[in-house]
Scaffold this active site. Structure first.
Site, mmCIF file in Angstrom:
data_model
loop_
_atom_site.group_PDB
_atom_site.id
_atom_site.type_symbol
_atom_site.label_atom_id
_atom_site.label_comp_id
_atom_site.label_asym_id
_atom_site.label_seq_id
_atom_site.Cartn_x
_atom_site.Cartn_y
_atom_site.Cartn_z
ATOM 1 N N PHE A 1 25.909 64.101 49.580
ATOM 2 C CA PHE A 1 26.499 65.208 48.833
ATOM 3 C C PHE A 1 26.649 66.478 49.678
ATOM 4 O O PHE A 1 27.431 67.358 49.346
ATOM 5 C CB PHE A 1 25.607 65.563 47.636
ATOM 6 C CG PHE A 1 25.660 64.576 46.492
ATOM 7 C CD1 PHE A 1 26.866 64.264 45.873
ATOM 8 C CD2 PHE A 1 24.505 63.985 46.007
ATOM 9 C CE1 PHE A 1 26.920 63.385 44.795
ATOM 10 C CE2 PHE A 1 24.543 63.107 44.935
ATOM 11 C CZ PHE A 1 25.746 62.804 44.329
ATOM 12 N N THR B 1 31.506 56.599 48.397
ATOM 13 C CA THR B 1 31.025 57.975 48.222
ATOM 14 C C THR B 1 29.765 57.956 47.379
ATOM 15 O O THR B 1 29.473 56.976 46.700
ATOM 16 C CB THR B 1 32.033 58.838 47.442
ATOM 17 O OG1 THR B 1 32.065 58.392 46.068
ATOM 18 C CG2 THR B 1 33.395 58.772 48.052
ATOM 19 N N ASP B 2 29.039 59.043 47.368
ATOM 20 C CA ASP B 2 28.046 59.221 46.329
ATOM 21 C C ASP B 2 28.804 59.632 45.056
ATOM 22 O O ASP B 2 30.010 59.918 45.082
ATOM 23 C CB ASP B 2 26.967 60.234 46.727
ATOM 24 C CG ASP B 2 25.680 59.971 45.951
ATOM 25 O OD1 ASP B 2 25.725 59.290 44.918
ATOM 26 O OD2 ASP B 2 24.610 60.464 46.374
ATOM 27 N N TYR B 3 28.086 59.658 43.971
ATOM 28 C CA TYR B 3 28.623 59.843 42.608
ATOM 29 C C TYR B 3 29.502 61.103 42.502
ATOM 30 O O TYR B 3 29.003 62.220 42.605
ATOM 31 C CB TYR B 3 27.420 59.969 41.692
ATOM 32 C CG TYR B 3 27.605 59.578 40.256
ATOM 33 C CD1 TYR B 3 26.970 58.452 39.735
ATOM 34 C CD2 TYR B 3 28.358 60.345 39.400
ATOM 35 C CE1 TYR B 3 27.097 58.113 38.398
ATOM 36 C CE2 TYR B 3 28.488 60.003 38.057
ATOM 37 C CZ TYR B 3 27.853 58.886 37.570
ATOM 38 O OH TYR B 3 27.970 58.557 36.244
ATOM 39 N N ALA C 1 31.426 62.466 44.547
ATOM 40 C CA ALA C 1 31.356 63.354 45.723
ATOM 41 C C ALA C 1 32.739 63.799 46.197
ATOM 42 O O ALA C 1 32.850 64.858 46.829
ATOM 43 C CB ALA C 1 30.589 62.686 46.856
#
Ligand code: BGC
Length: 743
Positions: free
Chosen positions: A258, A289-291, A293
């Site tokens: 993030f 990606t992260d959540y 992001a």
């Protein structure tokens, strides 16, 4: 116009299973050609569909939820799902993908299987304190077996973020502060998840995901998601090694972090995702990606809107958008308008399909959906046994004045504290599908072991808040006992994601009650449950013994009991420094000497505090045992290390107590003069040995020049000739010392 070839439903599946080629036997070339043959059939929409992942409504691990994911699967707009598990539910979703979408491409199913799926092991920071790579690998193996048996084929682990920030709640998910130990553990976890030979086609292995790339563990002020600002040298030498090690171990997916690094958010960072990860580290898998992001690039202020954010991400080399719907909404138009070259999309889809082939999903998309197998493997007795074993190994004995521990069976014990009676908290953060109804609390297990009549319980106070109304009852209970065990610490939700703290003391009035119990004059033992280094100054002054139990998992109650009563002799050692107070943070053992080190003779103008020593309360690598160990001086095979040569450093370690025990022997070096300043100590090796009471054993560390390499003044990676110190000992602060020269 592009010609679309319509295939009968599930034709791809028949095609590939008819070939009967085992996916990993097929070799990279064959997989590549299969990938191409699928890619050639895909519309742009379908390609983009492979580049997204949505959460199911079974679990929520972030801020938004897309409700129509099932319809997206059917339309080929969603190629991957997370937070869905059990063979029944996974089969249901997979069936829609395979039988109802046009091309029938199977889904990936991801989940945060961080320290166990159903059988929960200690939190990762706790596991790292075992310094036992075999046990850690076993924990990941069992987690993979249970996850795979429950329909999953992908875990968002290992978390490889080095951190020296106890304020940051996510230190609970990592392996602590040290790059060397962190690297060994990262590789062990990848081997555990993906199996010894990285054979993803084995239906009991799952795909690992290296996260959070990169440097997520260094948010300013320890506040989750905050800016990261570090020199490139520190990044390359201290933070990168565990990610690299996990990639070298064969992990086939990576998650972006993030945070930003040097002004560029990781999810838009071409240097990280392409130049470093793919071109320098040789990573061959895909990047997720992260959540949300990608969407967050707008908040970061590097994109004016989501469309721009998507452009940045795809051009940086990010293959899959987690939950953000940015690729879904904008990529097609961007390709059609020429803003994005379709080749970039093809590359991303190729990487994702390749992993699906490696997993064998095209041969059998239901290979993880065998309900009988799920029943047999989830909570298998050997899994619970492994969780018990790792939990015991993860515990760190921080203090044991007058040999207060171990307790004797049959002693009258008062057990105090809300945490003693909590099952849920034993699981820690990221409990995956862990089920606390199934478990026993520390109190239950102490009663079972010590006899119901010998155990008196009083809650005393809650973990949080300032309610002291239970103090009197707890004190009255404690008066009736010979010894007092107080279980204190943080709730399981107080560490993990979005759980940063500015005060790292034990919360609420728990310590106040501890002090009142101490005043009774009876031996007091503290059992700690927490997901980060805490400021334990008051507890250290109050309790006779302190056992750091972390969040020890499904079998945690039994593990704590066995350690308290000496059925297991503790052997864990800290992998993060425990400060005296939060003002010392960040504090870590591999600091630099500075120009005005504290040992200089003058009083004032030195690098020190005026209100606190520089040293931590408990240093990195520290942990006691019920026995004692003595270290001989170090002998070196030579005082000179030549290029391409090696030297052997030997110590003899003796168990000088009356119990058998395990000891982690730690080896550090210091480069005395460099082209840049060098850390005062760096871990370069360790060995965990078993010693019977009275037994001695030699421990030999082989030092080679490559172990001494670092990024030098000109940023080249290599070694510098000169004088080095070598230390071997029981913690980073208690070592024998010698020196050698690198020629
Ligand atoms: C976390 C990741 C996790 C992801 C999916 C995010 O909020 O930062 O570590 O893998 O959610 O659950």
């Amino acid at each position: 116009m592009k010609k679309i070839i319509f295939l009968p439903v599930i034709s791809l599946l028949f095609f590939f299973s008819a070939c009967k080629s085992h996916n990993t036997d097929a070799g990279p070339d064959k997989i590549d050609s299969k990938v191409d043959s699928v890619l050639n059939l895909m519309t742009l929409d379908e390609k983009i569909g492979q580049m997204v992942i949505y959460t199911s409504d079974w679990d929520v691990t972030g801020p938004t939820l897309k409700s129509n994911y099932i319809d997206d699967i059917r339309k080929g707009n969603c190629g991957n799902i997370f937070n869905a598990h059990t063979t029944a539910y996974v089969r249901k979703l997979q069936k829609i993908a395979v039988e109802e979408s046009r091309l029938g491409i199977p889904l990936l199913f991801g989940y945060d299987v961080i320290h166990g799926h159903k059988t929960i092991f200690p939190i990762s920071l706790g596991e790292s304190a075992s310094w036992d790579l075999e046990a850690i690998e076993k924990s990941a193996r069992v987690s993979a077996v249970e996850a795979a048996a429950s329909g999953l084929n992908w875990t968002f682990a290992p978390m490889c973020d080095i951190s020296v920030e106890p304020r940051w709640g996510r230190v609970s998910e990592g392996a602590g502060e040290d790059p060397y130990l962190g690297s060994k553990i990262a590789a062990a976890r990848v081997h555990g998840f993906q199996g010894d030979n990285n054979d993803l086609s084995d239906s009991l292995t799952i795909l690992a995901c290296v996260k959070h790339f990169a440097a997520y563990g260094a948010p300013i002020a320890g506040r989750d998601y905050n800016t990261v600002d570090m020199s490139k040298r520190v990044f390359l030498d201290a933070y990168l090694p565990p990610y690299k090690s996990a990639i070298d171990a064969g992990a086939m997916s990576v998650m972006t972090s993030f945070n930003e690094l040097d002004g560029v958010p990781a999810t838009a960072n071409k240097y990280l995702m392409t130049d470093l990860l793919r071109n320098q580290l040789g990573f061959k898998g895909f990047v997720v990606t992260d959540y949300t992001a990608i969407n967050e690039l707008v908040n970061h202020g590097v994109a004016a809107n989501e469309a721009e954010a998507g452009l940045l991400a795809v051009k940086a080399g990010v293959d899959m958008d987690m939950q953000g719907e940015v690729y879904f909404k904008y990529l097609k138009k961007q390709v059609e308008s020429g803003q994005v070259d379709e080749k970039l999309i093809d590359e991303a889809v190729r990487r994702i399909l390749k992993v699906k082939f490696m997993l064998g999903l095209f041969d059998d998309p239901y290979k993880y959906c065998n309900a009988e197998r799920e029943k047999r493997l989830v909570y298998a007795p050997e899994h619970l046994q492994a969780a018990l074993d790792v939990a015991k190994k993860s515990m760190v004995l921080l203090k044991n004045a007058n040999n207060t521990l171990p307790l004797e069976k049959g002693e009258k014990i008062a057990v105090i504290g809300e945490l003693a009676n909590s099952k849920r908290d034993l699981l820690g953060s990221w409990k995956a599908a862990g089920d606390w109804d199934f478990m026993k609390s520390i109190l239950d297990e102490i009663k079972t072991y010590n006899g119901e009549n010998n155990v008196l319980y009083s809650e005393g106070c809650k973990m949080m808040g300032d309610d002291r109304s239970g103090f009197a009852a707890a004190i009255a209970t404690a008066r009736k006992a010979q010894k007092i065990i107080m279980v204190i610490g943080e709730s399981c939700d107080w560490s993990g994601e979005a759980a940063s703290r500015t005060n790292i003391q034990v919360p609420g009035v728990q310590t106040e009650l501890l002090e009142k119990l101490r005043a009774l004059g009876k031996p007091v033992v503290v059992v700690l449950m927490n997901g980060r280094p805490l400021d334990l100054t008051r507890e250290d002054q109050t309790a006779d013994a302190i056992l750091e139990a972390w969040f020890p998992g499904t079998m945690g109650g039994k593990a704590v009991t066995q350690v308290l009563f000496g059925e297991y002799n503790p052997s864990g050692k800290l992998t993060m420094t425990f400060p005296r107070n939060v003002g010392q943070v960040p504090i870590f053992y591999y600091e630099k000497n500075t120009g005005r080190p504290i040992y200089l003779p003058n009083d004032k103008y030195k690098s020190k505090y005026i209100d606190c020593p520089n040293t931590p309360l408990y240093p990195f690598g520290y942990g006691l045992s019920y026995t004692t160990f003595e270290y001989s001086d170090i002998t070196l095979s030579s005082n000179t290390l030549k290029e391409n040569g090696k030297i052997e450093a030997t110590v003899t370690v003796k168990n000088t107590g009356s119990r058998d025990g395990d000891e982690v022997v730690e080896c550090y070096v210091r480069d005395l003069v460099g082209s840049i300043t060098r850390p005062v100590k760096e871990l370069k090796g360790f060995e965990k040995i078993k010693l019977k009471a009275g037994e001695s054993k030699p421990v030999i560390f082989t030092i080679t020049p490559d172990m001494l390499a670092f990024h030098q003044l000109d940023m080249s990676y290599g070694t510098e000739p000169g004088d080095y110190k070598l230390f071997i000992g029981t913690s980073s602060a208690d070592v024998k010392e010698t020196s050698f020269k690198l020629e």
